[in-house]
Design a protein around this motif. Structure first.
Motif, mmCIF file in Angstrom:
data_model
loop_
_atom_site.group_PDB
_atom_site.id
_atom_site.type_symbol
_atom_site.label_atom_id
_atom_site.label_comp_id
_atom_site.label_asym_id
_atom_site.label_seq_id
_atom_site.Cartn_x
_atom_site.Cartn_y
_atom_site.Cartn_z
ATOM 1 N N THR A 264 0.829 -1.212 0.000
ATOM 2 C CA THR A 264 0.000 0.000 0.000
ATOM 3 C C THR A 264 0.866 1.266 0.000
ATOM 4 O O THR A 264 0.638 2.189 -0.784
ATOM 5 C CB THR A 264 -0.902 0.005 1.259
ATOM 6 O OG1 THR A 264 -1.477 -1.284 1.383
ATOM 7 C CG2 THR A 264 -1.988 1.034 1.158
ATOM 8 N N SER A 265 1.876 1.285 0.879
ATOM 9 C CA SER A 265 2.716 2.485 0.977
ATOM 10 C C SER A 265 3.548 2.680 -0.287
ATOM 11 O O SER A 265 3.720 3.807 -0.753
ATOM 12 C CB SER A 265 3.661 2.384 2.169
ATOM 13 O OG SER A 265 2.935 2.399 3.351
ATOM 14 N N LYS A 268 1.447 4.208 -2.895
ATOM 15 C CA LYS A 268 1.132 5.601 -2.581
ATOM 16 C C LYS A 268 2.302 6.520 -2.956
ATOM 17 O O LYS A 268 2.122 7.548 -3.598
ATOM 18 C CB LYS A 268 0.803 5.730 -1.083
ATOM 19 C CG LYS A 268 0.354 7.119 -0.694
ATOM 20 C CD LYS A 268 -0.288 7.160 0.675
ATOM 21 C CE LYS A 268 -0.941 8.539 0.867
ATOM 22 N NZ LYS A 268 -1.566 8.691 2.170
ATOM 23 N N ASN A 271 2.713 6.637 -6.808
ATOM 24 C CA ASN A 271 1.723 7.516 -7.445
ATOM 25 C C ASN A 271 2.066 8.984 -7.230
ATOM 26 O O ASN A 271 1.858 9.817 -8.115
ATOM 27 C CB ASN A 271 0.316 7.210 -6.910
ATOM 28 C CG ASN A 271 -0.348 6.100 -7.709
ATOM 29 O OD1 ASN A 271 -0.500 6.200 -8.929
ATOM 30 N ND2 ASN A 271 -0.704 5.011 -7.036
ATOM 31 N N TRP A 272 2.590 9.313 -6.060
ATOM 32 C CA TRP A 272 2.994 10.698 -5.802
ATOM 33 C C TRP A 272 4.164 11.087 -6.714
ATOM 34 O O TRP A 272 4.174 12.156 -7.326
ATOM 35 C CB TRP A 272 3.374 10.861 -4.322
ATOM 36 C CG TRP A 272 3.788 12.249 -3.996
ATOM 37 C CD1 TRP A 272 2.969 13.310 -3.713
ATOM 38 C CD2 TRP A 272 5.138 12.761 -3.979
ATOM 39 N NE1 TRP A 272 3.725 14.435 -3.504
ATOM 40 C CE2 TRP A 272 5.061 14.135 -3.661
ATOM 41 C CE3 TRP A 272 6.395 12.194 -4.187
ATOM 42 C CZ2 TRP A 272 6.194 14.947 -3.549
ATOM 43 C CZ3 TRP A 272 7.520 12.997 -4.082
ATOM 44 C CH2 TRP A 272 7.415 14.356 -3.757
ATOM 45 N N PRO A 372 3.684 6.549 5.083
ATOM 46 C CA PRO A 372 4.080 7.008 3.742
ATOM 47 C C PRO A 372 3.998 8.531 3.590
ATOM 48 O O PRO A 372 4.737 9.105 2.789
ATOM 49 C CB PRO A 372 3.099 6.295 2.803
ATOM 50 C CG PRO A 372 1.983 5.826 3.667
ATOM 51 C CD PRO A 372 2.560 5.605 5.031
ATOM 52 N N ASP A 373 3.135 9.192 4.348
ATOM 53 C CA ASP A 373 3.048 10.650 4.222
ATOM 54 C C ASP A 373 4.339 11.330 4.704
ATOM 55 O O ASP A 373 4.738 12.359 4.169
ATOM 56 C CB ASP A 373 1.832 11.188 4.992
ATOM 57 C CG ASP A 373 0.528 10.791 4.290
ATOM 58 O OD1 ASP A 373 0.557 10.587 3.047
ATOM 59 O OD2 ASP A 373 -0.497 10.654 4.976
#
Ligand SMILES: *Cc1c(COP(=O)(O)O)cnc(C)c1O
Length: 388
Positions: A264-265, A268, A271-272, A372-373
Motif C-alpha cells: 500500500t505504501s 502511494k 503515485n505521488w 508514507p506521508d
C-alpha cells in the motif's frame, strides 16, 4: 500439520513449528550442533538414512525453516543457504557441465550474471543473455546443449515483468529446467512453482528477514529437482547456523502484515512520484501505466516496497544536495527491511542483450514501514533542495 483446507496466511503462521516437540515453546529453538550422538552401535550404523546425523547436514532449526519456506513458496522441498548469492550459485552450479549453455534474462541481478561470466565460463559453460520481454520467442535461443533458463521478475534495477508462463511452456516442451529469482515478491506475492517454474530462489536477506540484520538465501523446488540441487549443496558444504535460521523464521511469521504495508505504501509513494515534474518515469509494475502491469496482475497478488524512478538529468552537486539531506531514507545496499532506502542506480551497465537508456538519473527506492506521508514529505523536501 494438515494444511489442505487452510488459507495461505494461516499456513505461514504455523508452518515449521512443532511446540509439542520443544517443551511447548511456540518457536522452534536454536539448535547449535556439529556432532550428533547416536545411542548405540546399531543406530550409528543406520545413520545414513537419518535426517539428523551431522550439523552441516541440518538441525531441527534449519529443517523447520526449510519447511516454512516450502509453505511460503508452495514447494515440495527447500534448501537454505547463508546468502542469496549462495542460493543462486548453487542452482547455477547444479546444472553446469562442460559445453553446457544457459539462458539468462538481461535484467538479472548483477552477481548472478557475474557468476556465469567469472566462474562458469572457466568451466566451459556459455551463457546467452536475453531480452526480459522475450516471452515465447525464447525458443529461438534454445540450443541442443541448453541446460537451464534463468528468469528474474520483476528484474533487478529496471523492474520489467517477464512472461513466466510463456517461457515455462516452451521450456517444458523442450524439457529444459527453469529457475527464477523471486526475491522482489518475498515469495509472499508470487509462488513461481505454481506457474510452471521448477526452482525459485530468494535472497532471504530481504523480506523473509525483514529487519536488515540477517544474510540468508533459499532454494525452493519440486521433488524432481531436489536430489541434483541437494547434491551440489552438500558438495560445497553449504549450511546455515541455528541463530540465522531462527531469525529468518521470526521474520517470516510477520510477512503477511509487513508485505501488505509495503504494497500500500509503495503504491502511494509511486503515485505521488508520478506527478512530480522532476520525475520522467516511475518503474513500478503495480501502476496501471507500467508496461509490465498486465503480466504483474496475472502473476502477483501484490507489490513489494521496491521500485525505481527516473529523474530529469541533474548534475552531481544537485544530486548531493538532495541525498545528503535525507533523514528517513537511508543510503545503502540491500532492501526488504522495515526501513526505507533511496540510492542512485545505473542499470545501463548491467546490460548486454538490450540497451537501457532512461534519459536521466535512475534512482532505486525501498518504501519501508514508516508512515508514507512522512516519506512523501521528505521526498518533497529533497526535490526542493535539488532546485536550489
Ligand atoms: C540482494 C539480492 C540478491 C542477493 O542476496 P544476498 O543475500 O545479498 O546475497 C539476489 N537477488 C536479488 C534480486 C537481490 O536483490
Amino acid at each position: 500439520m494438515n494444511s489442505e483446507h487452510l488459507r495461505y496466511d494461516t499456513i505461514l503462521t504455523h508452518a515449521g513449528r512443532a511446540p509439542a516437540q520443544h517443551s511447548g515453546a511456540v518457536n522452534t529453538p536454536v539448535y547449535r550442533a556439529s556432532t550428533i550422538l547416536f545411542p548405540d552401535l546399531a543406530a550409528l550404523e543406520a545413520k545414513e538414512g537419518t535426517k539428523l546425523r551431522y550439523g552441516r547436514r541440518g538441525t531441527p532449526t534449519t529443517h523447520a525453516l526449510e519447511d516454512a519456506i516450502c509453505a511460503l513458496e508452495m514447494a515440495d522441498k527447500a534448501l537454505v543457504t547463508p546468502s542469496g548469492v549462495n542460493a543462486i550459485s548453487v542452482v547455477l552450479m547444479a546444472f553446469a557441465e562442460p559445453g553446457a549453455h544457459f539462458l539468462m534474462t538481461d535484467s538479472a541481478y548483477g552477481p548472478a550474471r557475474k557468476f556465469c561470466e567469472l566462474m562458469l565460463r572457466k568451466f566451459g559453460v556459455e551463457t546467452t543473455y536475453y531480452d526480459p520481454a522475450i516471452g515465447a520467442e525464447i525458443e529461438s535461443l534454445i540450443r541442443p546443449e541448453t541446460k537451464l533458463i534463468w528468469m528474474e521478475s520483476p528484474g533487478s534495477q529496471t523492474f520489467e515483468v517477464q512472461d513466466v508462463t510463456a517461457i515455462c511452456t516452451v521450456a517444458q516442451r523442450r524439457a529444459i529446467p527453469t529457475a527464477i529469482d523471486n526475491t522482489w515478491s518475498g515469495g509472499y506475492f508470487c509462488q513461481p512453482l505454481t506457474q510452471g517454474v521448477d526452482i525459485s530462489v530468494q535472497a532471504g536477506t530481504k523480506y523473509i528477514s525483514g529487519h536488515s540484520d540477517l544474510m540468508l538465501g533459499s532454494i525452493a523446488c519440486r521433488d524432481a529437482q531436489y536430489d541434483r540441487l541437494r547434491d551440489t549443496y552438500l558438495r560445497f558444504g553449504v549450511c546455515v547456523g541455528g541463530d540465522d535460521a531462527f531469525l529468518a523464521m521470526r521474520g517470516l511469521r510477520t510477512m503477511a502484515v509487513r508485505m501488505a504495508h509495503h504494497h500500500t505504501s509503495g503504491l502511494k509513494v509511486a503515485n505521488w512520484l508520478l506527478q512530480q515534474e522532476e520525475v520522467l518515469r516511475v518503474m513500478h509494475p503495480g501502476l496501471p501505466g507500467d508496461p509490465g502491469h498486465d503480466l504483474w496482475k496475472q502473476h502477483f497478488s501484490g507489490a513489494s516496497g521496491l521500485f525505481g524512478f527516473v529523474m530529469r538529468s541533474v548534475d552531481r552537486a544537485a544530486l548531493g544536495r538532495m541525498f545528503d539531506g535525507l533523514t528517513l531514507f537511508g543510503m545503502g545496499s540491500s532492501w526488504g527491511g522495515f526501513e526505507s532506502l533511496l540510492v542512485p542506480s545505473n542499470p545501463s551497465v548491467y546490460r548486454s542483450a538490450t540497451t537501457w537508456t532512461p534519459g536521466g538519473q535512475t534512482v532505486r527506492i525501498h518504501v519501508g514501514l514508516e508512515d508514507p506521508d512522512d516519506l512523501i514529505a521528505e521526498l518533497r523536501r529533497g526535490f526542493d533542495r535539488l532546485r536550489e
